[in-house]
Design a protein around this motif. Structure first.
Motif, PDB file in Angstrom:
ATOM      1  N   ASP A 104      -6.167  -1.890  -6.119  1.00  0.00           N
ATOM      2  CA  ASP A 104      -7.307  -1.250  -5.461  1.00  0.00           C
ATOM      3  C   ASP A 104      -6.965   0.194  -5.156  1.00  0.00           C
ATOM      4  O   ASP A 104      -5.787   0.573  -5.045  1.00  0.00           O
ATOM      5  N   THR A 160       0.849  -1.192   0.000  1.00  0.00           N
ATOM      6  CA  THR A 160       0.000   0.000   0.000  1.00  0.00           C
ATOM      7  C   THR A 160       0.877   1.231   0.000  1.00  0.00           C
ATOM      8  O   THR A 160       1.798   1.350   0.806  1.00  0.00           O
ATOM      9  N   PRO A 180      -8.637   2.231  -2.252  1.00  0.00           N
ATOM     10  CA  PRO A 180      -9.653   2.316  -1.197  1.00  0.00           C
ATOM     11  C   PRO A 180     -10.113   3.730  -0.900  1.00  0.00           C
ATOM     12  O   PRO A 180     -11.252   3.938  -0.474  1.00  0.00           O
ATOM     13  N   ASP A 181      -9.222   4.715  -1.081  1.00  0.00           N
ATOM     14  CA  ASP A 181      -9.597   6.118  -0.914  1.00  0.00           C
ATOM     15  C   ASP A 181      -8.580   6.970  -1.659  1.00  0.00           C
ATOM     16  O   ASP A 181      -7.630   6.453  -2.254  1.00  0.00           O
TER      17      ASP A 181
END
Length: 302
Positions: free
Chosen positions: A161, A78, A163-164
């Protein structure tokens, strides 16, 4: 007279799913103690806060470590956008910020520039040596220094992804010597928003998968028991990326003494590196020449 190592003469691989907050060296030491092994090493350091595959070689399997180190590895990580840190991960101090946030399309386009053969500058907080000293020691002392860029093969780098707005989850497959923290840093700079690694997990390394590894808790609870021995994998798994040739009985004896030995080979080129087996066990690694394997590493039977 050389001192004899304490512990058992056991050989093989133990795959550990390393937890966050533990150094790679600590995991190796724990595994060596838990198995009462006389020799152990690992194939590729993980940062203390990183998780995932830590492949530990025991005994004669340590001779196969270079082949796992050189193999492809996969990471899920991440990236925190909008912040640069002095360590390029969440453990460091924030040294720059930005309110700009790229779109998903911007990120995908930027990721394509990191594929293939690239040049990468390792983080200043890394174990790279600068004039004989570790870079992280110089960085902690606030000394000024530069690290030369190094080649890296990146086979895959994808956006998994978003996520935000502040976080992106990526997956990368790369070769030897890659720094995920440097990818996050350079991606943030390319996007004009800064970035650092917030979480990092190595999901596989060569033939070894994190989901097949034992946990730290299992390593502790099964220490010094036959149950832990059952998790040992044969040293031959460390040779999965090399072609195999079959040694004759006489050839195996000669190779175990460090001499070229006769082998039966299929689809192996002259001068190609490969490994020889006899009755299912690894005998040696070496170069194939005209029906013989010329050994560079020989495995000693327990």
């Amino acid at each position: 007279m050389a001192r004899r190592r304490k512990g058992r003469d056991i050989s093989g691989w133990l795959v550990v799913d390393k937890p966050a907050g533990v150094t790679s060296s600590a995991v190796v030491n724990k595994a060596r103690w838990a198995l009462n092994a006389n020799k152990a090493g690992h194939a590729g350091t993980l940062d203390p806060e990183a998780t995932g595959v830590l492949a530990i070689a025991l005994g004669e399997a340590t001779k196969t470590v270079p082949f796992i180190t050189d193999a492809l590895k996969a990471y899920r990580f991440t990236v925190r956008l909008g912040q640069a840190t002095n360590t390029d991960d969440a453990e460091g101090e924030v040294i720059a910020t930005s309110d700009m946030r790229p779109t998903d399309d911007d990120i995908k386009e930027a990721l394509s520039g990191f594929l293939g053969d690239i040049m990468q500058v390792p983080p200043k907080f890394s174990a790279v040596k600068i004039d004989g000293q570790r870079a992280y020691k110089l960085a902690r002392a606030d000394e000024e220094f530069e690290i030369a860029a190094r080649p890296l093969w990146v086979e895959e780098l994808i956006l998994n992804d978003r996520p935000d707005a502040n976080h992106v989850e990526l997956e990368m497959v790369c070769g030897k010597g890659g720094y995920v923290r440097a990818i996050a840093r350079d991606l943030g700079e390319k996007l004009g928003c800064y970035g650092h690694v917030q979480r990092l997990r190595r999901i596989w390394s060569g033939p070894f998968d994190a989901e097949d590894g034992i946990t730290w808790d299992q390593l502790e609870s099964m220490a010094r028991t036959p149950e832990l021995d059952a998790y040992l994998r044969p040293l031959e798994q460390g040779l999965a990326d090399l072609p195999e040739v079959k040694a004759t009985a006489e050839g195996a004896t000669r190779m175990r003494n460090g001499n070229p030995g006769m082998v039966i080979a299929h689809n192996v080129e002259f001068g190609e590196e490969c490994w020889a087996s006899f009755e299912g066990e690894a005998v040696a690694v070496g170069v194939y020449k005209a029906g013989e394997l010329h050994p560079s590493r020989v495995f000693v039977k327990a």
